[in-house]
Design an enzyme around this catalytic site. Sequence first.
Site, PDB file in Angstrom:
ATOM      1  N   TYR A   1      -9.611   0.778  30.047  1.00  0.00           N
ATOM      2  CA  TYR A   1      -9.128  -0.550  30.405  1.00  0.00           C
ATOM      3  C   TYR A   1     -10.195  -1.328  31.162  1.00  0.00           C
ATOM      4  CZ  TYR A   1      -4.241   0.495  29.336  1.00  0.00           C
ATOM      5  OH  TYR A   1      -3.065   0.790  28.719  1.00  0.00           O
TER       6      TYR A   1
ATOM      7  N   TRP B   1     -10.570  -1.039  34.313  1.00  0.00           N
ATOM      8  CA  TRP B   1      -9.964  -1.420  35.592  1.00  0.00           C
ATOM      9  C   TRP B   1     -10.870  -1.100  36.782  1.00  0.00           C
ATOM     10  CZ3 TRP B   1      -6.267  -4.661  36.402  1.00  0.00           C
ATOM     11  CH2 TRP B   1      -5.245  -4.844  35.475  1.00  0.00           C
TER      12      TRP B   1
END
Length: 768
Positions: free
Chosen positions: A113, A115
């Site tokens: 992702y 992140w």
Amino acid sequence: MTDVKRIPHASHWGAYYLIVEDGRIVGAEPFEKDPSPSPLIHSVAEWANPRRRIPAPMIRRGWLADRERSDGSRRGSDTFVQVPWDEALDLVSGEIRRVIDTHGNSSIFAGSYGWTSSGRFHHAATLMKRMLNLVGGYTDHVDTYSMAAGPVILRHTLGSDEACYARSSTMDTVVAHTETLVVFGSLSPRTAQTEAGGLSEHMLEGTLRALVAKGTKIVLVSPQRSDLPDWVPCDWWPIRPNTDTALMLALAHEIVAAGDEDRAFLKSHCSGADRFLAYLAGDPDGTPRSAEWASGITGLDAEKIRSLATRLPKTRSMVTVSWSLQRAQHGEQPFWAALGLAAVTGQIGLPGGGVAYGYGSSGGSGAPIGLGRSPGMSKGKNPTGSFIPVARIADMLLNPGAAYTYEGKTRHYPDARLVYWAGGNPFHHHQDLNRLQSAWARPETIIVQDPVWTATAQRADIVLPVATSVERNDIAANQRTNRYAAMKRAIAPVGQARSDFDIYAGLAERLGVAEAFTENRDEMGWLRALYEKSRSAAHEQEGFEMVDFDTFWANGHALVPTKRNYTYLADYRAAPDLHPLNTESGRIVLGSEQLAGLGHADCGPHPQWFPPSEWLGAPEAGERLHLLSNQPEGRLHSQLPDGPASRQHKREGREVLRLHPDDAARRGIAEGTRVRLSTARGACLAVARLDARVSRGVAVLPTGAWFSPDAKDGTEVAGNPNVLTADLPSSAFGQGCAANTCLVQVEPTDEDAAGADEAFAQFLSRST
């Protein structure tokens, strides 16, 4: 003399300043223009703590000895060997080339992702995919664990998934026009703290206070009263989890039964409405989807349902649906049924009316819409075209070559020999982690690139240490913010950490694509180029004059053009023939010919109620509780577990399980009791908190605990709910995760297993 600096920075939880004293982060201050700064910014200093950081490139001992023939079941228990960067990069590039030459590019599964950073340049996933695309591609993943089933069905029924992200109606229209706001799921500043790419202003709390001041009628449909702040007056409807679709259908049925539906809108702006209305009336089983029918499923009062149905078409009404509702079996249905309900009222495309997806699920949902071009690196084009739905990773690893369906097409899982995961943690996101652990043993090589020893990094063969955002320069930006924020380097990299860009540039050089990857730019060269491209687009497309890069970098932030008072589908409502949707009919699809032709047993041709495999209305539910695994309050996903905001919400170093006092009393559980949660898939430990704001029959355990199975019996000791959840798809059409479809046993326990901190300490002593 002490050297103190105030350095502008940003993360997923907002813009802020880092206070750095003699090269050490000693605090954080909110950005002065943020009306509701997140407390998570005060955990950022923990990134610099070397305790959980990967100190240097590390190689699993068994893999170093036997390479692709090594025993994958040793991942997570084997020891690691530290190697120099050049050797590590040679090994990684050699594995990429070996797998491509021997098995083909599709046998590389690469994901993340990203992140680890809200930065648009050092974005782990984008840079990894950019590098791999230059050498022929890889198998990608689509959708996310947060959002899959919902966007998939909306792409089919609305023509795009933009209503879930950047193009939903801005919430200022809700404040100005909405008279009745029905919240399915959550509308909470807790989840609105964060936004991919970062935010400079958190607006949800101010929006909620404006709604309260105006006296807007709010109905909260959720098993948790805390899904709205306590200071927001509302009618709380404590619905059984996974039954929201039934309530939406009943509301639509009652509107039609009273003759209050907007027939003209259904005819002019929708296709398949007759099929949908026939189902509401009782086709094909003779059971009308009435308030009484829904009451038996949802546990809600039939008269309240009927009363709300009377109100909705006679007031300006907005139905908002949280992302969480589609993280369930048949998760496509609540998103589609909400669309059907809004269509029946005829208020789609009106200011403050219709349906919205994701208000409060992230900080940018419903915020002013960014115009122009958001800065970001290009990952290029993947020549293989190979991908899987992200929630099907274990299926792919366990069943190479097997067929599956997605969005109406039959596809086949690749034979993944190499997994390269950067800046993410599937041993947090994925369901049935014990099953994932078995699947994780199958690839020949697993490479993880991350700043810290996540559960995924602990189960890798090659581990590359990455600098966090506070250790390099970047830009925080997205399509839902009114400012770009400078993310200036605050401290030197910890240990031997390198930036994602530097790591991939080193690999690109070894693979013969360095110039195409770097384009002969360094970090600051790229930041300038990305920013100036956005600045030019703002001028050319919107006539908006952004400050130049040097001014932006000196100030630490820059305003960008945004659009307020935006109503989703207003143009389509005004002229559907001039603004057709990208659907099978060019209209809002309430009855689908394509889905009728596919014949999926779990996703039919119209919005429909399907009983989940695990829910409180099933006779076999017995004394089990329905588990909801929501976002934690003190961190994002599994990040910064040692930060003060995260530790504030733990007990004994474990996650806290919230349940109703009546459910606790029946089980002999008191406040602070250590409890054991179990399903046929696994078990974990937590500490109980009694909370009357949780409806009876429901247990709430947040996600993000670091997966820490006890060596003796496999019980997860930190409180990770995904050892309990089922690894099953939302449907054959959407293939999203179904984490919130889960019944669990909860009982007090005197198990004396080590906590998460002790488990991590044992990993360090055993493995490194």
